[in-house]
Every structure is written in structure tokens, then in C-alpha cells.
Design a protein around this motif. Structure first.
Motif, short mmCIF file in Angstrom:
data_model
loop_
_atom_site.label_atom_id
_atom_site.label_comp_id
_atom_site.label_asym_id
_atom_site.label_seq_id
_atom_site.Cartn_x
_atom_site.Cartn_y
_atom_site.Cartn_z
N ASP A 174 -14.89 -9.20 51.48
CA ASP A 174 -14.15 -7.96 51.75
C ASP A 174 -14.71 -7.26 52.99
N ILE A 175 -13.78 -6.69 53.77
CA ILE A 175 -14.17 -5.87 54.92
C ILE A 175 -13.66 -4.46 54.66
N ILE A 176 -14.58 -3.51 54.58
CA ILE A 176 -14.21 -2.13 54.24
C ILE A 176 -14.45 -1.22 55.44
N GLY A 177 -13.38 -0.49 55.82
CA GLY A 177 -13.52 0.48 56.90
C GLY A 177 -12.91 0.04 58.21
N VAL A 178 -12.18 -1.10 58.22
CA VAL A 178 -11.52 -1.55 59.46
C VAL A 178 -10.01 -1.53 59.25
N ARG B 181 -19.82 -0.88 20.74
CA ARG B 181 -20.41 -0.21 19.57
C ARG B 181 -20.56 1.28 19.79
N GLY B 182 -20.40 1.71 21.07
CA GLY B 182 -20.47 3.16 21.34
C GLY B 182 -19.07 3.72 21.45
N ASN B 183 -18.12 2.95 20.93
CA ASN B 183 -16.70 3.32 20.99
C ASN B 183 -16.19 3.53 22.40
N ARG B 184 -16.78 2.81 23.36
CA ARG B 184 -16.29 2.88 24.74
C ARG B 184 -15.29 1.76 24.96
N ARG B 185 -14.24 2.04 25.69
CA ARG B 185 -13.29 0.99 26.06
C ARG B 185 -13.87 0.25 27.27
N VAL B 186 -14.17 -1.01 27.07
CA VAL B 186 -14.76 -1.81 28.15
C VAL B 186 -13.95 -3.09 28.33
N ALA B 187 -14.21 -3.79 29.44
CA ALA B 187 -13.49 -5.04 29.72
C ALA B 187 -14.39 -5.99 30.48
N LEU B 188 -14.21 -7.29 30.22
CA LEU B 188 -14.83 -8.30 31.09
C LEU B 188 -13.97 -8.32 32.36
N ARG B 189 -14.60 -8.22 33.51
CA ARG B 189 -13.83 -8.08 34.76
C ARG B 189 -12.88 -9.26 34.97
N PRO B 190 -11.61 -8.96 35.28
CA PRO B 190 -10.65 -10.03 35.60
C PRO B 190 -10.65 -10.35 37.10
N GLU B 191 -11.28 -9.48 37.89
CA GLU B 191 -11.36 -9.65 39.35
C GLU B 191 -12.54 -8.82 39.82
N LEU B 192 -12.91 -8.96 41.08
CA LEU B 192 -14.12 -8.30 41.60
C LEU B 192 -13.81 -7.06 42.44
N THR B 193 -12.60 -7.00 43.01
CA THR B 193 -12.29 -5.94 43.98
C THR B 193 -12.47 -4.52 43.43
N PRO B 194 -11.98 -4.20 42.23
CA PRO B 194 -12.18 -2.84 41.70
C PRO B 194 -13.66 -2.47 41.57
N SER B 195 -14.49 -3.44 41.19
CA SER B 195 -15.95 -3.14 41.09
C SER B 195 -16.51 -2.83 42.47
N LEU B 196 -16.04 -3.61 43.45
CA LEU B 196 -16.50 -3.40 44.83
C LEU B 196 -16.09 -2.00 45.29
N ALA B 197 -14.86 -1.63 44.99
CA ALA B 197 -14.37 -0.29 45.37
C ALA B 197 -15.22 0.78 44.69
N ARG B 198 -15.54 0.58 43.44
CA ARG B 198 -16.35 1.54 42.68
C ARG B 198 -17.72 1.70 43.34
N LEU C 251 -9.38 2.61 47.21
CA LEU C 251 -10.53 3.50 47.02
C LEU C 251 -10.08 4.92 46.69
N SER C 252 -9.00 5.36 47.36
CA SER C 252 -8.58 6.76 47.09
C SER C 252 -7.96 6.86 45.70
N THR C 253 -7.38 5.76 45.18
CA THR C 253 -6.83 5.86 43.80
C THR C 253 -7.99 6.00 42.80
N PHE C 254 -9.21 5.64 43.22
CA PHE C 254 -10.35 5.82 42.31
C PHE C 254 -11.06 7.14 42.59
N GLY C 255 -10.42 7.97 43.43
CA GLY C 255 -11.02 9.28 43.69
C GLY C 255 -11.95 9.27 44.90
#
Ligand SMILES: CC(=O)Nc1cnc2ccccc2c1
Length: 446
Positions: free
Chosen positions: A152-156, A94-111, A324-328
Motif C-alpha cells: 500500500d502507498i498512503i498519501g500519494v 468472552r468479554g462480550n466484544r464483537r470481534v472478527a478474524l480479518r478477511p483482508e488487511l487494508t482496514p487494519s492498515l488504515a486503522r 481513512l476518513s470513513t474511519f474518522g
């Protein structure tokens, strides 16, 4: 009611239906297409499965995390032709934002990792069990939601991380009675493809897309694969070489093909050697054709499969060193897996391993006459204060009804509050498993 809702009576005159303000329109009692309810019996199985996910995660020292089911659509927009993108459950809010129901968890974890930034001492070992969504034409009648266990293991940067992740899944399988003769893991590395593509100076930006196409092997005709690879600007020569490499059946053959120096061989050899040390060597096999369908994998990839070949992949994962780097964010190495709640249940059914889970309650408390309702409530309070679970009968019911309910909810003990006993501060107790029955003072109830 607008006139077009009005009925036309036999006489042809327009008459509105009688106004019945609070009779709701008959609602659809089924959940939305592709989604499930979890009534108690199904919820017991789900909790059993998720508790095993969580206990294994904790056994491996992982910390639980979660994220919103709703995310910015941008998190999942990747231009690699992935199915997960085509089926994104996205919309404009309703705020004209493009949103999505997550299809996977990894991108949220990266965020979240990027958001927390330097405040998080690496390595991170995080796990989540979350509902994921897809919107596909119901023609295929498939589900639009499922729950995924992610670790997920991050940093190894070393394959010791992948070895640990596979070990955790083996531990999970063993806990629920699945053995190495039921399932296995196909293991490969995308660095094999990368070395081939780089050998033919195919630009790196095509890598994810090529992997997504190759993941469709055995799912679509080989000619369509070749067609899609051509549309990704690959020459016939590269296409042939790729298909050749993907059919390599052993690490030794791969070494002959690629030579020993490539990182792919080093990683895979180390992983198979670690598998020996972990004691799960008989669960894994090299299979060059495994690439997985997510664009962001960069190294080791693996998937759990049922050895009878009846089911789709049980779980899958791999290394994603640049997500992670593709998300900045910083270029932090990471690896992880996803394990869905659907195929595993089909496998357990196949193997006759579904657990028998019944409701459990320690006590059912009832009063035998009207004015002892308060007494029964007091007995329930005392038991509950002692941590005992109580199903308190809330209406006047004959004893026959109470026994029937006690059996259905699997109560271990029936507490009867009767006027004669209550005068003496006693209650009647019947152990429903043994049939033993006796009277006891209320404050001696343990
Ligand atoms: C077998 C199954 O239910 N698969 C499934 C169901 N729902 C999903 C939803 C999002 C992403 C992947 C999904 C995969």
C-alpha cells in the motif's frame, strides 16, 4: 461418567466403562475445516513464495508491517453487500466484544495509519504478508483461510502510485518465471462509473454498492445483476448506460463515450503512459468491466489474470481515497493491492514453474560408539559456532542408517567421530556429493 454414558451390557444391566483417566478421547488429526497444515515440504514452498513477496517489497523501498489476525468486527462492517462481509469470520468473545478474524488487511492498515496520525511522514509505503479468514458454508468446500501479500502507498494522490504498485507485481512475476504471455492486468477506473452515475444524479452513497453488484458480472446471470441494480434504486436508463459503458473496449471508445474532461480518462491515459516508461505496457490492458468487489475503491482498479482464462483473479487492487476518513481519520489518499497465496500456486503448477525445494543441512555428525556421544556434541558445537548447520545423530545408529538419513536430509558432509581418530584429535569426513573422504583435526574443520 453420567449414566447416559454408561453402556448397557448384554444382561441389560447398566455398567460404566472401566475408568481409564488419561486415555484422551481420540482427537481429529486433521486441521479445522477449510484450513491447512504446512508440513516441511509445503512450508518450503510457502517460504519460497513469501520470500519473493518480501524481496520485491524491499526492492521497492516498502517497509514491513503487521496487525492482529483478530480485529474489532466494526472494522469490516460495510453496508455495500460485499461477499467479504457475508462471509465474515466473526464472533462474540468472552468479554462480550464483537470481534472478527480479518478477511483482508487494508482496514487494519488504515486503522494503524490513523492511530499513528501526524507522527508518520507521508507518503507511507507499507507491505504485509498475513493470514486472512472467511467463514463460508463448507458446501462449497473452499478454503477458509489464505495468506495475502499486500502493498500500500498512503498519501500519494497521483496515479504514479498505482503505476509503481503494478510495476512491483510485474517484477514479482518475472522473478518466479511468469511472463506477459502467461498473465496480464485488466485496468480500469471506478471514476468511469462515478461519472455515469453522477450524470444521472444517482446519490454518491449508492456508489460502493453499485460497484459491488457490477463486480458480479460474468459470475451471476445478467438478469440478476439488473435486478440487484434495480433494488439499489437505479432506473432502467441508468442500468442500460452502465452496462453499455462497461462493455467499452478501448480508451479511445471511452473518450468518445465520456468525453475528454473526466478524471477517469486523465488517470487512465497517464497510467498507460507511465506503463510504457516502466516497460510493462505489454502486461496491461484497459478493460472497463473491471470494478473489483470491495466497496471502498474510488479510482483506478486492476486485477491480474491468467491469459488462458482457467483460474480466478491472481491479485487485485486499486485506489481507496476515502477509506481513512470513513474511519474518522483525515482524508488521506491511498492505494494498494492484495495477492493471495492460492491461485498463484495453481498457476505455477499449470506452467510447470513450481521450484524444486529440498531440505539443506551442511553437516550430519555421528559418533560410532556409545561413549563418544559427548565428543560428537562437542564437534557439533564447534561447527555451529562457525555458523555451520549440523544434524547431530542423537541415538546409537548403525552407519547404514546414518547414510540413509544423510541422503534424506540432503546433508553435504558426514562427520564421523571414531575412537581411534578421536585419540589423535581427528575426525573422519566424507563429502557426500563427491564421495571424497579424509581425516582432519577437529579445529581445522571449516
Ligand atoms: C482461492 C482461495 O483460497 N481463496 C481464498 C481463501 N481464503 C480466503 C479467506 C479470506 C478472504 C479471502 C479468501 C480467499
Amino acid at each position: 461418567l453420567s449414566t447416559d454414558n454408561a453402556r448397557t451390557g448384554r444382561s441389560g444391566s447398566i455398567s460404566s466403562p472401566p475408568v481409564q483417566p488419561d486415555i484422551a478421547q481420540k482427537i481429529d488429526i486433521n486441521p479445522p475445516k477449510g484450513t491447512r497444515d504446512f508440513p516441511p515440504e509445503d512450508m518450503r514452498l510457502r517460504n519460497w513464495l513469501f520470500n519473493n513477496f518480501k524481496e520485491v517489497s524491499q526492492l521497492y523501498g516498502f517497509e514491513e508491517v503487521d496487525f492482529p489476525v483478530l480485529e474489532s468486527e466494526a472494522l469490516f462492517i460495510r453496508k455495500a453487500g460485499e461477499e467479504i462481509r457475508e462471509q465474515l469470520y466473526c464472533f462474540e468473545d468472552r468479554g462480550n466484544r464483537r470481534v472478527a478474524l480479518r478477511p483482508e488487511l487494508t482496514p487494519s492498515l488504515a486503522r494503524l495509519v490513523i492511530q499513528k496520525g501526524k507522527s508518520l511522514p507521508l507518503p507511507l509505503k507499507w507491505f504485509a504478508v498475513g493470514q486472512c479468514w472467511r467463514y463460508e458454508r463448507m458446501t462449497r468446500g473452499r478454503r477458509r483461510e489464505h495468506y495475502q501479500w499486500n502493498m500500500d502507498i498512503i498519501g500519494v494522490p497521483d496515479v504514479t502510485a498505482e503505476a509503481e504498485l503494478i510495476s512491483s507485481i510485474v517484477t514479482f512475476f518475472k522473478r518466479i518465471g511468469i511472463t506477459a504471455s502467461d498473465v496480464g492486468f485488466k485496468v480500469s477506473s471506478r471514476k468511469v462509473l462515478q461519472e455515469v452515475l453522477r450524470g444521472y444524479s444517482v446519490p454518491d452513497h449508492l456508489f460502493g454498492r453499485v460497484c459491488v453488484i457490477i463486480d458480479k458480472m460474468e459470475k451471476i446471470p445478467i438478469d440478476d445483476i439488473k435486478k440487484e441494480l434495480r433494488s439499489a434504486e437505479l432506473s432502467e436508463e441508468v442500468i442500460e448506460e452502465l452496462l453499455q459503458v462497461l462493455s467499452v473496449k478501448s480508451l479511445e471508445k471511452l473518450e468518445e463515450k465520456l468525453g475528454t474532461v473526466g478524471e477517469a480518462l486523465v488517470d487512465l491515459k497517464q497510467l498507460f503512459s507511465l506503463a510504457e516508461k516502466y516497460g510493462y505496457a505489454d502486461w496491461i490492458q484497459f478493460d472497463a468491466s473491471v470494478v473489483r468487489g470491495l466497496a471502498y475503491y474510488t479510482g483506478i482498479v486492476f486485477e491480474g489474470f491468467d491469459r488462458e482464462g482457467k483460474l480466478r483473479a491472481i491479485c487485485g487492487g486499486g485506489r481507496y481515497d476515502h477509506l481513512l476518513s470513513t474511519f474518522g481519520g483525515d482524508d488521506i489518499p491511498a492505494c494498494g493491492f492484495g495477492f493471495g497465496d492460492a491461485v498463484i500456486v495453481e498457476l505455477l503448477k499449470e506452467k510447470g514453474l513450481l521450484p524444486e525445494l529440498s531440505p539443506q543441512v551442511e553437516n550430519i555428525v555421528c559418533s560410532l560408539d556409545q561413549d563418544l556421544r559427548g565428543a560428537a556434541a562437542a564437534v557439533a558445537r564447534i561447527l555451529r559456532q562457525r555458523g555451520q548447520s549440523v544434524d547431530l545423530v542423537l541415538e546409537n545408529k548403525p552407519l547404514k542408517w546414518v547414510f540413509k538419513r544423510a541422503a534424506r536430509i540432503n546433508a553435504q558432509r558426514l562427520i564421523l567421530v571414531g575412537s581411534a581418530e578421536w585419540q589423535k584429535g581427528m575426525v573422519g569426513v566424507k563429502i557426500l556429493t563427491s564421495g571424497e573422504q579424509y581425516e582432519v583435526k577437529v579445529d581445522e574443520l571449516e
